[in-house]
Design a protein around this motif. Structure first.
Motif, short mmCIF file in Angstrom:
data_model
loop_
_atom_site.label_atom_id
_atom_site.label_comp_id
_atom_site.label_asym_id
_atom_site.label_seq_id
_atom_site.Cartn_x
_atom_site.Cartn_y
_atom_site.Cartn_z
N MET A 1 -28.77 -25.85 14.89
CA MET A 1 -28.88 -25.72 16.34
C MET A 1 -27.68 -24.95 16.86
N ALA A 2 -27.95 -23.84 17.58
CA ALA A 2 -26.83 -22.97 17.94
C ALA A 2 -27.19 -22.07 19.10
N ILE A 3 -26.14 -21.54 19.73
CA ILE A 3 -26.26 -20.44 20.67
C ILE A 3 -26.06 -19.17 19.87
N LEU A 4 -26.98 -18.25 19.99
CA LEU A 4 -26.96 -17.00 19.21
C LEU A 4 -26.83 -15.81 20.15
N ILE A 5 -26.20 -14.75 19.65
CA ILE A 5 -26.06 -13.53 20.43
C ILE A 5 -26.19 -12.33 19.50
N ASP A 6 -26.95 -11.33 19.94
CA ASP A 6 -27.07 -10.12 19.13
C ASP A 6 -26.11 -9.05 19.65
N PRO A 7 -25.92 -7.97 18.92
CA PRO A 7 -24.94 -6.94 19.34
C PRO A 7 -25.36 -6.27 20.64
N PRO A 8 -24.40 -5.79 21.42
CA PRO A 8 -24.72 -5.08 22.66
C PRO A 8 -25.25 -3.68 22.35
N LEU A 9 -26.56 -3.59 22.22
CA LEU A 9 -27.20 -2.33 21.81
C LEU A 9 -28.18 -1.80 22.85
N TRP A 10 -28.51 -2.59 23.87
CA TRP A 10 -29.62 -2.23 24.76
C TRP A 10 -29.07 -1.62 26.05
N PRO A 11 -29.31 -0.33 26.29
CA PRO A 11 -28.74 0.35 27.47
C PRO A 11 -29.52 0.07 28.75
N LEU A 20 -28.62 -13.36 24.70
CA LEU A 20 -28.02 -14.66 24.43
C LEU A 20 -29.14 -15.70 24.44
N VAL A 21 -29.28 -16.46 23.35
CA VAL A 21 -30.39 -17.42 23.24
C VAL A 21 -29.89 -18.74 22.66
N SER A 22 -30.71 -19.76 22.81
CA SER A 22 -30.53 -21.03 22.12
C SER A 22 -31.71 -21.23 21.20
#
Length: 339
Positions: A1-11, A20-22
């Motif tokens: 169980m975690a808060i996840l974040i992907d790289p800043p790639l979306w302009p 940012l998701v759970s």
């Protein structure tokens, strides 16, 4: 169980964005986003759109960096993913959930139940909570009256989200401003007495609770001050937050602004086209004539430039009956299905 974040790639909007998701529940996600802080407006049904400038802070607070595909897969596995095909149907459901939760939380902020006696406190609190819940339901019902096109539940949500944006920028939003936001168009018949009637409704409804008379009067005064014709050369800072949030739609993205103008025209469908165009343009020019549309520095930073561009573009369209008024490009920031 975690808060996840992907790289800043979306302009979008001149920067890059992360998602940012759970992988557990939305409450956990909202609590984490508030710590970053990210305004609630950044929540898009199953994720927050996070600007690149906040990526490192989110990671420092405990968000786990993962790839974009991992974000989508974990959301799907947890059952929290909202598919693209379901998003339009899901939005009004989430909006109602948000409003219901905000109204419930407002009871504590406003002080409902604080005056209960030690011997009858629990029973009094329960009765007040039930009464408060019913009042919230009545207000949401008013915001969903069938004749409304712009001054509806979506507008209430926009005002509350805008007040939250101001709070994230460091502004202290008073309970009076939040209460007035809920009531400010509770009576809407398209007449010159709507604000006064809404204020009377608020004062009468709130008098049934153990709120201070000064707070109830302040709520009524704030609502009257939202009238478009109100002359307010200087205002209480708490009222300024409400007035700025009420006009935040002027600073919306182009597609949202186009939907707003379409809805406003629908509410005034009884007005002949030439009269509507002339009257609407005169109102908009009045806003542009002021040195600033918004009264607080935070609101000006958020919305002023885009608001002026939107108003100028609408005025030009109103002057040209053949100008296209339909929606433009879709909102940016949504998570791709195949990300």
């Amino acid at each position: 169980m975690a808060i996840l974040i992907d790289p800043p790639l979306w302009p979008a909007h001149g920067t890059l964005w992360s998602h940012l998701v759970s992988d557990r529940d939305y409450d956990e996600l909202h609590e984490f986003a508030a710590r970053v802080p990210v305004p609630r407006r950044g929540f898009d049904l199953d994720h927050y759109d996070l600007p690149e400038s906040l990526y490192e802070r989110a990671v420092a607070l405990g968000a786990r960096p993962v790839g974009s595909r991992d974000v989508v897969h974990r959301l799907r596995d947890s059952g929290l993913r909202v598919r693209g095909v379901d998003r339009d149907a899901e939005r009004p459901i989430r909006r109602r959930q948000y409003l219901t939760a905000e109204w419930a939380a407002l009871a504590e902020r406003a002080g409902v139940g604080r005056s209960a006696s030690p011997t009858t406190g629990a029973a009094t609190d329960a009765a007040l909570a039930d009464k408060w819940h019913r009042l919230g339901g009545e207000l949401i019902g008013r915001w969903n009256e069938p004749h409304r096109r712009y001054h509806d539940e979506r507008h209430l949500e926009d005002v509350l989200l805008s007040l939250d944006q101001l709070a994230v920028r460091g502004e202290r939003i008073a309970p009076a401003a939040l209460l007035a936001a809920w009531f400010h168009d509770a009576v809407y018949a398209g007449t010159g007495t709507d604000e006064t009637d809404s204020a009377r409704l608020a004062v009468a409804a709130l008098a049934a609770f153990d709120l201070t008379p000064a707070l109830v009067r302040q709520v009524g005064d704030f609502i009257v001050a939202t009238a478009p014709a109100a002359e307010l050369p200087s205002v209480d800072p708490m009222l300024a937050h409400l007035l700025d949030a009420d006009l935040s739609i002027f600073g919306a993205g182009e597609e949202r602004y186009e939907r707003y103008t379409t809805a406003v025209r629908a509410e005034y469908a009884h007005v002949p086209e030439d009269r509507f165009r002339a009257g609407r343009a005169e109102i908009l020019r009045g806003y542009l004539a002021h040195p600033a549309i918004y009264r607080t520095a935070a609101a000006r930073q958020l919305w002023e430039d885009r608001a002026r561009a939107n108003l100028e573009r609408e005025i030009a369209a109103l002057a040209s009956p053949t100008a296209p008024l339909g929606p433009l490009s879709p909102d940016a920031g949504s998570m791709p299905e195949s990300a």
